[in-house]
Design a protein around this motif. Structure first.
Motif, PDB file in Angstrom:
ATOM      1  N   VAL A  62       2.450   7.308   2.388  1.00 23.81           N
ATOM      2  CA  VAL A  62       1.139   7.949   2.289  1.00 23.81           C
ATOM      3  C   VAL A  62       0.196   7.087   1.456  1.00 23.81           C
ATOM      4  CG1 VAL A  62      -0.118   9.966   1.429  1.00 23.81           C
ATOM      5  CG2 VAL A  62       2.077  10.270   2.592  1.00 23.81           C
ATOM      6  N   THR A  65      -1.080   4.381   3.545  1.00 23.39           N
ATOM      7  CA  THR A  65      -2.035   4.939   4.498  1.00 23.39           C
ATOM      8  C   THR A  65      -3.407   5.096   3.860  1.00 23.39           C
ATOM      9  OG1 THR A  65      -0.222   6.154   5.545  1.00 23.39           O
ATOM     10  CG2 THR A  65      -2.459   6.859   6.075  1.00 23.39           C
ATOM     11  N   LEU A 224       1.529   1.965  15.705  1.00 26.23           N
ATOM     12  CA  LEU A 224       2.165   2.943  14.818  1.00 26.23           C
ATOM     13  C   LEU A 224       3.549   3.321  15.325  1.00 26.23           C
ATOM     14  CD1 LEU A 224       2.292   5.054  12.571  1.00 26.23           C
ATOM     15  CD2 LEU A 224       0.938   6.579  14.030  1.00 26.23           C
ATOM     16  N   MET A 345      -3.412   0.961   7.844  1.00 26.02           N
ATOM     17  CA  MET A 345      -3.106   2.389   7.814  1.00 26.02           C
ATOM     18  C   MET A 345      -1.936   2.710   8.741  1.00 26.02           C
ATOM     19  SD  MET A 345      -5.775   5.555   8.176  1.00 26.02           S
ATOM     20  CE  MET A 345      -6.093   5.286   9.915  1.00 26.02           C
ATOM     21  N   THR A 346      -1.813   1.989   9.876  1.00 26.08           N
ATOM     22  CA  THR A 346      -0.673   2.247  10.752  1.00 26.08           C
ATOM     23  C   THR A 346       0.629   1.897  10.055  1.00 26.08           C
ATOM     24  OG1 THR A 346      -0.760   0.052  11.835  1.00 26.08           O
ATOM     25  CG2 THR A 346      -2.050   1.834  12.812  1.00 26.08           C
ATOM     26  N   LEU A 349       1.238   4.883   7.683  1.00 25.32           N
ATOM     27  CA  LEU A 349       1.740   6.040   8.421  1.00 25.32           C
ATOM     28  C   LEU A 349       3.181   5.825   8.863  1.00 25.32           C
ATOM     29  CD1 LEU A 349      -1.405   6.890  10.581  1.00 25.32           C
ATOM     30  CD2 LEU A 349      -0.405   8.306   8.771  1.00 25.32           C
ATOM     31  N   THR A 352       5.383   6.403   6.098  1.00 24.88           N
ATOM     32  CA  THR A 352       5.438   7.834   5.826  1.00 24.88           C
ATOM     33  C   THR A 352       6.346   8.558   6.807  1.00 24.88           C
ATOM     34  OG1 THR A 352       3.165   7.752   4.990  1.00 24.88           O
ATOM     35  CG2 THR A 352       4.054   9.915   5.547  1.00 24.88           C
ATOM     36  N   LEU A 353       6.144   8.298   8.086  1.00 19.69           N
ATOM     37  CA  LEU A 353       6.879   9.021   9.125  1.00 19.69           C
ATOM     38  C   LEU A 353       8.310   8.536   9.282  1.00 19.69           C
ATOM     39  CD1 LEU A 353       4.041   9.134  11.822  1.00 19.69           C
ATOM     40  CD2 LEU A 353       4.758  10.966  10.272  1.00 19.69           C
TER      41      LEU A 353
END
Length: 417
Positions: A62, A65, A224, A345-346, A349, A352-353
């Protein structure tokens, strides 16, 4: 062509500012350990469960991101140099603090903060490279930076496993030190590179312009999904390997093998790949990611882990420089930072994911289900890159970026088509 001619073709003609940034990235990556060892640090030294560690590692994602759009906006409005220095100094302090914290809530916050501050510099660095390197040389330039990053990665991980057996905190302190050293390099040798006279859009307006770019947004979604597969080394892979008797030192060896593989393959493959269509290279790259992690479903032996690392390492070499060049080519000069921020940002993310999905699938359904899912996602994204290619080619043609075969005909290697 002699070896000297090949060397000149690989590294010649790039400006001094590029080589200074190249050196700083190499220095910084000699000890970039937080993303790799955070899960082991939380589970082995701070007593977190796999699921708890996954959630904290996700907060690190995060932070990345958030850092992307903020760093990109700062790079466009305030400047590349200031943004790089701000991120590197604050990031160094946050990483050092992470190593001395025991409270679970504070650890979660610092994991977020270390990424949110430490990754501010990345969109600015990439925008600066696009500022000083012409389009025909960008794939080559980003390939050289990618090579330097992996050289530092390989050299650092060559001893990181041994140090980690004694103290992961020491690794975090080394990480903080090299990050600060990169800041000193910028203070000494890097001027502001943002072209003068460009409009400075308000932050929200600039970001909205980025996300109205249909071909670029399609690329971001595909990137992503590919990175969610690629970043399984962050949590699921080391924990699954640990369950099969592979400890930190062997995991460090496997990660170092990845870095060494890039260092050896990049100079050999890059000249051969320049003439290929970028969409095909991106599709091949993510398919290799899927295969590289998918082979783990066959068992938990070291030879299979080595094979998997080799496969997704080749995928990196094939696709990552193409993706970086594509972002630079699609970005209007006044929005280069924001385009790079959306690209960063990808990664955030994905960080994060990846631990959320990977940790949950691993804990609930076991390794084979997770690794076969990675294979399936890799195949689907590869098809997506091929389907998304025509609109992207039309957009690049409108911007005057030559296709690879056209550039070869004129004696230059152009970026992604």
């Amino acid at each position: 062509m002699t070896h000297r001619d090949r060397f000149r073709a690989a590294v010649g003609g790039l400006p001094p500012v590029f080589w200074t940034l190249w050196t700083g990235m190499l220095l910084n990556r000699l000890a970039s350990f937080v993303a790799t060892f955070l899960a082991l640090y939380l589970t082995q030294e701070r007593g977190f469960t796999i699921a708890e560690a996954g959630r904290v590692v996700a907060l690190y994602g995060v932070g990345i991101t958030v850092a992307g759009p903020i760093g990109g906006s700062l790079a466009d409005r305030v400047g590349r140099r200031f943004t790089m220095l701000l991120g590197l100094v604050l990031g160094s302090a946050s990483v050092a603090a992470l190593g001395f914290t025991r409270d679970p809530t504070a650890l979660a916050f610092l994991a977020f903060l270390a990424a949110a501050t430490g990754e501010l510099y990345r969109p600015a660095v990439n925008a600066a490279v696009a500022d000083v390197v012409p389009p025909a040389d960008r794939r080559r330039a980003f390939g050289l930076i990618y090579w330097a990053v992996n050289l530092g990665w390989a050299l650092g991980l060559a001893f990181a496993g041994v140090v980690a057996q004694r103290s992961i905190v020491a690794l975090f302190l080394l990480d903080a030190a090299t990050t600060l050293a990169f800041a000193f390099v910028i203070v000494a040798r890097v001027p502001e590179t943002r072209p003068a006279g460009l409009p400075r859009h308000p932050p929200l307006e600039g970001l909205l312009r980025v996300f109205k770019d249909g071909p670029y947004v399609a690329f971001l979604f595909l990137n992503l999904a590919a990175l969610v597969v690629f970043t399984q080394f962050q949590l699921a892979a080391p924990l699954d390997m640990a369950a099969h008797g592979v400890g930190p030192s062997t995991f460090s060896f496997l990660m170092a093998l990845n870095g060494v593989g890039v260092v050896l393959l990049q100079p050999t493959l890059a000249p051969q790949l320049r003439r290929f269509d970028g969409a095909h290279l991106l599709a091949a790259s993510v398919l290799l990611f899927g295969l590289g992690f998918g082979v783990n479903a066959l068992g938990g032996s070291l030879p299979l882990y080595v094979l998997g690392v080799v496969l997704w390492t080749v995928g990196e070499v094939v696709g990552f420089p193409v993706a970086s060049a594509l972002v630079s080519d699609l970005a209007p000069p006044e929005l280069r930072g924001r385009y790079q921020g959306a690209f960063s940002m990808t990664w955030g993310l994905a960080f994060t994911l990846s631990p959320i999905f990977g940790g949950e699938l691993l804990e609930r359904f076991g390794g084979p289900t997770l690794w076969l899912s990675c294979l399936g996602v890799g195949g689907a994204v590869a098809i997506g890159h091929l389907l998304a290619a025509p609109p992207r080619r039309r957009r690049l043609a409108a911007l005057g970026v030559a296709a690879p075969d056209e550039a070869e005909a004129s004696g230059a290697a152009a970026p992604e088509a």
